[in-house]
Motif scaffolding. Structure first.
Motif, PDB file in Angstrom:
ATOM      1  N   MET A  52       0.826  -1.199   0.000  1.00 41.32           N
ATOM      2  CA  MET A  52       0.000   0.000   0.000  1.00 41.32           C
ATOM      3  C   MET A  52       0.861   1.250   0.000  1.00 41.32           C
ATOM      4  N   HIS A  53       2.053   1.142   0.584  1.00 37.06           N
ATOM      5  CA  HIS A  53       2.928   2.311   0.591  1.00 37.06           C
ATOM      6  C   HIS A  53       3.257   2.725  -0.842  1.00 37.06           C
ATOM      7  N   GLU A  54       3.631   1.774  -1.673  1.00 37.77           N
ATOM      8  CA  GLU A  54       3.975   2.098  -3.065  1.00 37.77           C
ATOM      9  C   GLU A  54       2.766   2.651  -3.810  1.00 37.77           C
ATOM     10  N   ILE A  55       1.599   2.112  -3.556  1.00 38.07           N
ATOM     11  CA  ILE A  55       0.378   2.626  -4.192  1.00 38.07           C
ATOM     12  C   ILE A  55       0.147   4.070  -3.765  1.00 38.07           C
ATOM     13  N   ARG A  56       0.318   4.360  -2.472  1.00 35.78           N
ATOM     14  CA  ARG A  56       0.133   5.716  -1.960  1.00 35.78           C
ATOM     15  C   ARG A  56       1.146   6.678  -2.591  1.00 35.78           C
ATOM     16  N   VAL A  57       2.400   6.265  -2.667  1.00 33.02           N
ATOM     17  CA  VAL A  57       3.442   7.112  -3.257  1.00 33.02           C
ATOM     18  C   VAL A  57       3.095   7.429  -4.711  1.00 33.02           C
ATOM     19  N   GLN A  58       2.689   6.424  -5.468  1.00 35.64           N
ATOM     20  CA  GLN A  58       2.343   6.654  -6.870  1.00 35.64           C
ATOM     21  C   GLN A  58       1.073   7.490  -7.017  1.00 35.64           C
ATOM     22  N   PHE A  59       0.097   7.283  -6.134  1.00 35.04           N
ATOM     23  CA  PHE A  59      -1.125   8.097  -6.168  1.00 35.04           C
ATOM     24  C   PHE A  59      -0.787   9.566  -5.924  1.00 35.04           C
ATOM     25  N   LEU A  60      -0.002   9.836  -4.891  1.00 37.36           N
ATOM     26  CA  LEU A  60       0.388  11.217  -4.596  1.00 37.36           C
ATOM     27  C   LEU A  60       1.202  11.812  -5.746  1.00 37.36           C
ATOM     28  N   LYS A  61       2.092  11.030  -6.312  1.00 38.37           N
ATOM     29  CA  LYS A  61       2.906  11.500  -7.438  1.00 38.37           C
ATOM     30  C   LYS A  61       2.031  11.862  -8.634  1.00 38.37           C
ATOM     31  N   SER A  62       0.924  11.145  -8.819  1.00 34.78           N
ATOM     32  CA  SER A  62       0.035  11.407  -9.961  1.00 34.78           C
ATOM     33  C   SER A  62      -0.601  12.790  -9.895  1.00 34.78           C
ATOM     34  N   VAL A  63      -0.626  13.395  -8.697  1.00 36.58           N
ATOM     35  CA  VAL A  63      -1.147  14.766  -8.542  1.00 36.58           C
ATOM     36  C   VAL A  63      -0.030  15.724  -8.110  1.00 36.58           C
ATOM     37  N   ASN A  64       1.196  15.331  -8.415  1.00 33.35           N
ATOM     38  CA  ASN A  64       2.391  16.147  -8.155  1.00 33.35           C
ATOM     39  C   ASN A  64       2.627  16.456  -6.672  1.00 33.35           C
ATOM     40  N   TYR A  65       2.342  15.491  -5.812  1.00 31.78           N
ATOM     41  CA  TYR A  65       2.631  15.595  -4.392  1.00 31.78           C
ATOM     42  C   TYR A  65       3.541  14.445  -3.987  1.00 31.78           C
ATOM     43  N   ASP A  66       4.078  14.533  -2.778  1.00 34.92           N
ATOM     44  CA  ASP A  66       4.729  13.398  -2.144  1.00 34.92           C
ATOM     45  C   ASP A  66       4.435  13.473  -0.650  1.00 34.92           C
ATOM     46  N   GLU A  67       4.837  12.450   0.085  1.00 38.92           N
ATOM     47  CA  GLU A  67       4.463  12.367   1.500  1.00 38.92           C
ATOM     48  C   GLU A  67       5.044  13.479   2.363  1.00 38.92           C
ATOM     49  N   MET A  68       6.053  14.164   1.859  1.00 41.54           N
ATOM     50  CA  MET A  68       6.664  15.250   2.625  1.00 41.54           C
ATOM     51  C   MET A  68       6.236  16.623   2.135  1.00 41.54           C
ATOM     52  N   ASN A  69       5.408  16.678   1.081  1.00 42.26           N
ATOM     53  CA  ASN A  69       4.989  17.979   0.570  1.00 42.26           C
ATOM     54  C   ASN A  69       3.616  17.917  -0.095  1.00 42.26           C
ATOM     55  N   ILE A  70       2.619  18.234   0.700  1.00 42.71           N
ATOM     56  CA  ILE A  70       1.249  18.394   0.228  1.00 42.71           C
ATOM     57  C   ILE A  70       0.919  19.864   0.454  1.00 42.71           C
ATOM     58  N   GLU A  71       1.205  20.687  -0.537  1.00 44.45           N
ATOM     59  CA  GLU A  71       1.034  22.142  -0.399  1.00 44.45           C
ATOM     60  C   GLU A  71       1.785  22.662   0.834  1.00 44.45           C
ATOM     61  N   GLY A  72       2.984  22.134   1.054  1.00 49.70           N
ATOM     62  CA  GLY A  72       3.823  22.590   2.156  1.00 49.70           C
ATOM     63  C   GLY A  72       3.733  21.757   3.422  1.00 49.70           C
ATOM     64  N   ALA A  73       2.746  20.895   3.536  1.00 54.81           N
ATOM     65  CA  ALA A  73       2.591  20.037   4.716  1.00 54.81           C
ATOM     66  C   ALA A  73       3.100  18.633   4.412  1.00 54.81           C
ATOM     67  N   GLY A  74       3.628  17.970   5.437  1.00 50.13           N
ATOM     68  CA  GLY A  74       3.975  16.563   5.323  1.00 50.13           C
ATOM     69  C   GLY A  74       2.783  15.714   5.724  1.00 50.13           C
ATOM     70  N   LEU A  75       2.934  14.412   5.653  1.00 50.68           N
ATOM     71  CA  LEU A  75       1.861  13.491   6.037  1.00 50.68           C
ATOM     72  C   LEU A  75       2.352  12.493   7.070  1.00 50.68           C
ATOM     73  N   ILE A  76       1.446  12.121   7.951  1.00 46.43           N
ATOM     74  CA  ILE A  76       1.664  11.020   8.889  1.00 46.43           C
ATOM     75  C   ILE A  76       0.455  10.097   8.775  1.00 46.43           C
ATOM     76  N   MET A  77       0.712   8.786   8.698  1.00 45.81           N
ATOM     77  CA  MET A  77      -0.390   7.824   8.691  1.00 45.81           C
ATOM     78  C   MET A  77      -0.824   7.610  10.135  1.00 45.81           C
ATOM     79  N   SER A  78      -2.090   7.900  10.425  1.00 45.45           N
ATOM     80  CA  SER A  78      -2.563   7.770  11.803  1.00 45.45           C
ATOM     81  C   SER A  78      -3.362   6.491  12.044  1.00 45.45           C
ATOM     82  N   ASP A  79      -3.744   5.813  10.959  1.00 49.49           N
ATOM     83  CA  ASP A  79      -4.565   4.609  11.111  1.00 49.49           C
ATOM     84  C   ASP A  79      -4.524   3.838   9.803  1.00 49.49           C
TER      85      ASP A  79
END
Length: 106
Positions: free
Chosen positions: A1-28
């Motif tokens: 699922m991590h790879e799917i998430r990385v590719q999904f975010l990349k498809s909209v020009n984001y990554d886990e450390m930069n979503i309009e300036g914010a990073g992401l943490i998986m909480s659940d």
């Protein structure tokens, strides 16, 4: 699922450390196994974001394999993602721009 998430975010020009300036943490995370999957099976993976809140969103995952010309669901899952400012070490707001882009409304 991590790879799917990385590719999904990349498809909209984001990554886990930069979503309009914010990073992401998986909480659940929740995973529902539907059918068997074996090493070497070819899978089709898809992801979509939804359930947006002020501080995050969920990513929904679907993994399928083809058997005799039919797509068979093997895994359904979701991860709750929270926006986080790693410099300040605190939760931050999900921007409206990110919400629009992640929901496909950009």
């Amino acid at each position: 699922m991590h790879e799917i998430r990385v590719q999904f975010l990349k498809s909209v020009n984001y990554d886990e450390m930069n979503i309009e300036g914010a990073g992401l943490i998986m909480s659940d995370v929740a995973i529902e196994f539907k059918n068997e999957l074996f090493y070497g099976d070819m899978i089709k993976a898809s992801a979509a974001a939804g359930e947006f809140s002020k501080i995050g969103f969920e990513i929904f995952y679907k993994l399928e394999k083809e058997v005799n010309g039919k797509n068979i669901s093997v895994v359904k899952a979701k991860t709750a993602m929270v926006c986080y400012n790693y410099e300040l070490k605190k939760i931050t707001a999900l921007s409206e721009a990110a919400k629009k882009k992640l929901s496909g409304n950009s």
